[in-house]
Design a protein around this motif. Structure first.
Motif, PDB file in Angstrom:
ATOM      1  N   LYS A 198      -1.444  -0.625   4.413  1.00  0.00           N
ATOM      2  CA  LYS A 198      -1.803  -1.623   3.402  1.00  0.00           C
ATOM      3  C   LYS A 198      -2.479  -0.961   2.208  1.00  0.00           C
ATOM      4  CE  LYS A 198      -4.418  -5.872   2.623  1.00  0.00           C
ATOM      5  NZ  LYS A 198      -4.572  -5.550   1.238  1.00  0.00           N
ATOM      6  N   LEU A 199      -3.401  -0.029   2.465  1.00  0.00           N
ATOM      7  CA  LEU A 199      -4.090   0.651   1.371  1.00  0.00           C
ATOM      8  C   LEU A 199      -3.116   1.471   0.529  1.00  0.00           C
ATOM      9  CD1 LEU A 199      -7.319   1.830   3.217  1.00  0.00           C
ATOM     10  CD2 LEU A 199      -7.159   0.064   1.447  1.00  0.00           C
ATOM     11  N   ILE A 200      -2.166   2.116   1.178  1.00  0.00           N
ATOM     12  CA  ILE A 200      -1.161   2.889   0.437  1.00  0.00           C
ATOM     13  C   ILE A 200      -0.327   1.962  -0.435  1.00  0.00           C
ATOM     14  CG2 ILE A 200       0.968   4.226   0.706  1.00  0.00           C
ATOM     15  CD1 ILE A 200      -0.399   5.564   3.142  1.00  0.00           C
ATOM     16  N   ASN A 201       0.102   0.833   0.120  1.00  0.00           N
ATOM     17  CA  ASN A 201       0.891  -0.121  -0.664  1.00  0.00           C
ATOM     18  C   ASN A 201       0.091  -0.664  -1.837  1.00  0.00           C
ATOM     19  OD1 ASN A 201       3.206   0.111   0.863  1.00  0.00           O
ATOM     20  ND2 ASN A 201       2.624  -1.532   2.260  1.00  0.00           N
ATOM     21  N   ASP A 202      -1.176  -1.000  -1.595  1.00  0.00           N
ATOM     22  CA  ASP A 202      -2.032  -1.496  -2.686  1.00  0.00           C
ATOM     23  C   ASP A 202      -2.184  -0.446  -3.778  1.00  0.00           C
ATOM     24  OD1 ASP A 202      -2.331  -3.821  -1.246  1.00  0.00           O
ATOM     25  OD2 ASP A 202      -4.404  -3.426  -0.630  1.00  0.00           O
ATOM     26  N   THR A 203      -2.379   0.798  -3.371  1.00  0.00           N
ATOM     27  CA  THR A 203      -2.539   1.882  -4.337  1.00  0.00           C
ATOM     28  C   THR A 203      -1.272   2.070  -5.158  1.00  0.00           C
ATOM     29  OG1 THR A 203      -4.124   3.004  -2.909  1.00  0.00           O
ATOM     30  CG2 THR A 203      -3.066   4.342  -4.601  1.00  0.00           C
ATOM     31  N   MET A 204      -0.125   2.014  -4.496  1.00  0.00           N
ATOM     32  CA  MET A 204       1.141   2.160  -5.218  1.00  0.00           C
ATOM     33  C   MET A 204       1.338   1.029  -6.217  1.00  0.00           C
ATOM     34  SD  MET A 204       3.664   3.592  -2.238  1.00  0.00           S
ATOM     35  CE  MET A 204       5.067   3.682  -3.324  1.00  0.00           C
ATOM     36  N   GLU A 205       0.991  -0.188  -5.816  1.00  0.00           N
ATOM     37  CA  GLU A 205       1.101  -1.319  -6.736  1.00  0.00           C
ATOM     38  C   GLU A 205       0.193  -1.129  -7.945  1.00  0.00           C
ATOM     39  OE1 GLU A 205       0.419  -5.014  -4.722  1.00  0.00           O
ATOM     40  OE2 GLU A 205       2.092  -4.700  -3.331  1.00  0.00           O
ATOM     41  N   GLN A 206      -1.019  -0.649  -7.704  1.00  0.00           N
ATOM     42  CA  GLN A 206      -1.957  -0.413  -8.802  1.00  0.00           C
ATOM     43  C   GLN A 206      -1.449   0.690  -9.726  1.00  0.00           C
ATOM     44  OE1 GLN A 206      -5.711   0.356  -6.908  1.00  0.00           O
ATOM     45  NE2 GLN A 206      -6.034  -1.796  -6.352  1.00  0.00           N
ATOM     46  N   GLU A 207      -0.892   1.750  -9.147  1.00  0.00           N
ATOM     47  CA  GLU A 207      -0.340   2.828  -9.970  1.00  0.00           C
ATOM     48  C   GLU A 207       0.821   2.325 -10.816  1.00  0.00           C
ATOM     49  OE1 GLU A 207       0.634   6.370  -7.791  1.00  0.00           O
ATOM     50  OE2 GLU A 207      -1.390   6.524  -6.959  1.00  0.00           O
ATOM     51  N   ASN A 208       1.663   1.490 -10.225  1.00  0.00           N
ATOM     52  CA  ASN A 208       2.782   0.919 -10.989  1.00  0.00           C
ATOM     53  C   ASN A 208       2.271   0.050 -12.136  1.00  0.00           C
ATOM     54  OD1 ASN A 208       4.759   2.152  -9.469  1.00  0.00           O
ATOM     55  ND2 ASN A 208       4.985   0.432  -8.061  1.00  0.00           N
ATOM     56  N   MET A 209       1.228  -0.737 -11.857  1.00  0.00           N
ATOM     57  CA  MET A 209       0.648  -1.576 -12.903  1.00  0.00           C
ATOM     58  C   MET A 209       0.076  -0.715 -14.017  1.00  0.00           C
ATOM     59  SD  MET A 209      -0.114  -4.648 -13.953  1.00  0.00           S
ATOM     60  CE  MET A 209      -0.124  -5.754 -12.572  1.00  0.00           C
ATOM     61  N   ILE A 210      -0.627   0.337 -13.675  1.00  0.00           N
ATOM     62  CA  ILE A 210      -1.206   1.238 -14.676  1.00  0.00           C
ATOM     63  C   ILE A 210      -0.096   1.870 -15.503  1.00  0.00           C
ATOM     64  CG2 ILE A 210      -2.411   3.442 -14.978  1.00  0.00           C
ATOM     65  CD1 ILE A 210      -4.153   2.569 -12.535  1.00  0.00           C
ATOM     66  N   ASN A 211       0.975   2.310 -14.843  1.00  0.00           N
ATOM     67  CA  ASN A 211       2.077   2.917 -15.570  1.00  0.00           C
ATOM     68  C   ASN A 211       2.718   1.931 -16.547  1.00  0.00           C
ATOM     69  OD1 ASN A 211       1.764   5.405 -14.339  1.00  0.00           O
ATOM     70  ND2 ASN A 211       3.218   4.947 -12.695  1.00  0.00           N
ATOM     71  N   GLU A 212       2.878   0.685 -16.110  1.00  0.00           N
ATOM     72  CA  GLU A 212       3.442  -0.335 -16.996  1.00  0.00           C
ATOM     73  C   GLU A 212       2.518  -0.572 -18.192  1.00  0.00           C
ATOM     74  OE1 GLU A 212       6.306  -2.147 -17.069  1.00  0.00           O
ATOM     75  OE2 GLU A 212       7.007  -0.782 -15.511  1.00  0.00           O
ATOM     76  N   LEU A 213       1.219  -0.667 -17.943  1.00  0.00           N
ATOM     77  CA  LEU A 213       0.272  -0.891 -19.040  1.00  0.00           C
ATOM     78  C   LEU A 213       0.263   0.287 -20.007  1.00  0.00           C
ATOM     79  CD1 LEU A 213      -2.677  -2.476 -17.028  1.00  0.00           C
ATOM     80  CD2 LEU A 213      -1.167  -3.640 -18.653  1.00  0.00           C
ATOM     81  N   MET A 214       0.375   1.499 -19.463  1.00  0.00           N
ATOM     82  CA  MET A 214       0.407   2.678 -20.325  1.00  0.00           C
ATOM     83  C   MET A 214       1.673   2.682 -21.176  1.00  0.00           C
ATOM     84  SD  MET A 214      -2.305   4.530 -19.812  1.00  0.00           S
ATOM     85  CE  MET A 214      -2.010   6.247 -20.072  1.00  0.00           C
ATOM     86  N   ARG A 215       2.800   2.302 -20.568  1.00  0.00           N
ATOM     87  CA  ARG A 215       4.050   2.236 -21.328  1.00  0.00           C
ATOM     88  C   ARG A 215       3.964   1.186 -22.435  1.00  0.00           C
ATOM     89  NH1 ARG A 215       7.727   3.711 -16.677  1.00  0.00           N
ATOM     90  NH2 ARG A 215       6.753   1.945 -15.661  1.00  0.00           N
ATOM     91  N   ASP A 216       3.368   0.045 -22.125  1.00  0.00           N
ATOM     92  CA  ASP A 216       3.211  -1.011 -23.120  1.00  0.00           C
ATOM     93  C   ASP A 216       2.288  -0.575 -24.247  1.00  0.00           C
ATOM     94  OD1 ASP A 216       4.873  -2.601 -21.626  1.00  0.00           O
ATOM     95  OD2 ASP A 216       3.257  -3.847 -20.792  1.00  0.00           O
ATOM     96  N   ALA A 217       1.261   0.187 -23.914  1.00  0.00           N
ATOM     97  CA  ALA A 217       0.299   0.637 -24.911  1.00  0.00           C
ATOM     98  C   ALA A 217       0.926   1.651 -25.863  1.00  0.00           C
ATOM     99  CB  ALA A 217      -0.944   1.222 -24.245  1.00  0.00           C
TER     100      ALA A 217
END
Length: 52
Positions: A31-50
């Motif tokens: 669960k922690l690995i999945n949560d971390t991956m989701e957070q990393e994906n969100m960060i990557n999307e936000l960085m791309r948008d920025a």
């Protein structure tokens, strides 16, 4: 019940308890690995948008 048999049964119970704990730990780790991956994906999307 003789002492050796009782000790063996106690050891088997301890092993069973350890197995249940390890299974729960693995579930938490997954669960922690999945949560971390989701957070990393969100960060990557936000960085791309920025950047764009």
């Amino acid at each position: 019940m003789n002492n050796k048999l009782k000790n063996l049964l106690d050891l088997l119970e301890l092993i069973n308890q350890q197995e249940r704990i390890i299974i729960k730990q693995n579930e938490v780790i997954a669960k922690l690995i999945n949560d971390t991956m989701e957070q990393e994906n969100m960060i990557n999307e936000l960085m791309r948008d920025a950047v764009s």
